[in-house]
Design an enzyme around this catalytic site. Sequence first.
Site, PDB file in Angstrom:
ATOM      1  N   ASP A 160       0.776  -1.240   0.000  1.00 16.21           N
ATOM      2  CA  ASP A 160       0.000   0.000   0.000  1.00 16.21           C
ATOM      3  C   ASP A 160       0.813   1.298   0.000  1.00 16.21           C
ATOM      4  O   ASP A 160       0.588   2.168  -0.820  1.00 16.21           O
ATOM      5  CB  ASP A 160      -0.937   0.025   1.222  1.00 16.21           C
ATOM      6  CG  ASP A 160      -1.845  -1.194   1.286  1.00 16.21           C
ATOM      7  OD1 ASP A 160      -1.636  -2.153   0.517  1.00 16.21           O
ATOM      8  OD2 ASP A 160      -2.772  -1.190   2.105  1.00 16.21           O
ATOM      9  N   GLU A 387       1.499  -9.363  11.563  1.00  7.73           N
ATOM     10  CA  GLU A 387       1.243  -8.942  10.182  1.00  7.73           C
ATOM     11  C   GLU A 387       2.565  -8.644   9.474  1.00  7.73           C
ATOM     12  O   GLU A 387       2.777  -9.039   8.342  1.00  7.73           O
ATOM     13  CB  GLU A 387       0.346  -7.695  10.196  1.00  7.73           C
ATOM     14  CG  GLU A 387      -0.112  -7.238   8.818  1.00  7.73           C
ATOM     15  CD  GLU A 387      -1.035  -6.028   8.858  1.00  7.73           C
ATOM     16  OE1 GLU A 387      -1.219  -5.446   9.956  1.00  7.73           O
ATOM     17  OE2 GLU A 387      -1.561  -5.666   7.802  1.00  7.73           O
TER      18      GLU A 387
HETATM   19  C1  GLC Z   1      -3.029  -4.506   3.753  1.00  9.58           C
HETATM   20  C2  GLC Z   1      -1.887  -5.011   2.883  1.00  9.58           C
HETATM   21  C3  GLC Z   1      -2.453  -5.858   1.755  1.00  9.58           C
HETATM   22  C4  GLC Z   1      -3.312  -6.970   2.341  1.00  9.58           C
HETATM   23  C5  GLC Z   1      -4.361  -6.442   3.309  1.00  9.58           C
HETATM   24  C6  GLC Z   1      -5.058  -7.538   4.086  1.00  9.58           C
HETATM   25  O1  GLC Z   1      -3.851  -3.632   3.063  1.00  9.58           O
HETATM   26  O2  GLC Z   1      -1.133  -3.963   2.398  1.00  9.58           O
HETATM   27  O3  GLC Z   1      -1.423  -6.378   0.970  1.00  9.58           O
HETATM   28  O4  GLC Z   1      -3.907  -7.694   1.328  1.00  9.58           O
HETATM   29  O5  GLC Z   1      -3.773  -5.583   4.245  1.00  9.58           O
HETATM   30  O6  GLC Z   1      -4.136  -8.326   4.784  1.00  9.58           O
END
Ligand code: GLC
Length: 419
Positions: A160, A387
């Site tokens: 992101d 995460e």
């Molecule tokens: C965040 C990450 C993305 C992922 C999402 C759910 O937005 O950047 O890559 O898919 O979280 O885990």
Amino acid sequence: MTDGLRSAAIGILKANDRGGYTVPTKGLYPFQWNWDSCLTALGQRHFDADRALSEIETLFAHQWPCGMAPHIIFHELDDGYFPGPEVWACGRPTPTSGITQPPVAGFALKRLLDGAPALRDRARPLLARITAWHDWFHATRDPQGSGLVAIIHPWESGRDNSVDWDIPFQRVPTEGIAPYLRRDTQHADPAHRPTKEQYDRYIWLIERFRSLDWRTDKLHDASPFRVIDPSLNAILIRSCLDLADLAEAMGETEIARQNRALAQKGLAALPALWSEAHGQYLSLDRMTGQLIDSRSSGGLLAAFAPIPVEHAARIAATIDAHATRFRVASHAPDTPGFDAKRYWRGPVWLVVNYMIADGLSRAGQTKAATQIIRSSLELIRDSGFAEYYDPATGEALGGTQFTWTAAMVLEFLALEGAA
Ligand code: GLC
């Protein structure tokens, strides 16, 4: 210890299972995310291959008629996430977002079925659906036929707030958007998340696309943000090739031919993103035609596609040169913009590690691949199933009990066992 890790990982996948789909983590991400689900299936296959296939089937049950597989499916109402379905307003029977994510489904489906051939017949309809998505990428995100597809929103890269997007993102205005309340910073430390200015721009783009009624054939040319991400393109190429192999083995020769043709287009164009100076691939700003001088893990993840062996060797050396205790930092530590704790601007992500290690190992870079796998498991043993992680200290960051992290641990444990 290995047994403890394995059962902990399975426990997380089961706890986050909502029936036909799995949430990335409770609270922060309460819906189904596209590439999370495909990679999650690879974890689930180690204890329930049937359930793993459902994860991908559910995703494609919500594919748009144009072929796009959306990046979020809002199966249930939950106001703990912003931007929710009312902001996207895509008009789908089950609400979804209106953008996509890295197309890892073709790769995941092949790997799943390689280990569970009895599921082939049930999975057959997915071959055409995934192919339609691959076609959609080339038709709508590469209208000039360059061979490489663009993202039109940073979220489509899955990385992101990568430093890669900083310069092209300046072109996206922040004025005129509706007032909003972020929810992510209530679940995670704001210092470890994207900034407010970035969020304003994320939302501006959504409002722009919504004003065009989510006509996906119009959005590329309407977006002030059009960037060629080497990681998304490598994933698309790899998925096309893997789906082609799978289709061939299942007697679907036309699907195999289509996917091979798409992969060839990508492979022919990918070398334009190589930087000899940096020993990795770079993103390209389609609005200016310039490579973006930002050394992120996106340019390392290009190794997931069958790139030239000398490029794979350089990528292995580039990762060594990061010299972080844990691999692979999402941005080169000695370069501007690096932030060890802020999301995609430095931290280690296990899914990226997995795809880089897989590509490097196929390219014969066994030592580098083994180091990434070892480093990933060490992180989990030290810090749990987070995460993302600080590449220097290994500190756990962002959400906890994270689904795709757990899934990757099951894959890494199997690879470690096989070695
Ligand atoms: C965040 C990450 C993305 C992922 C999402 C759910 O937005 O950047 O890559 O898919 O979280 O885990």
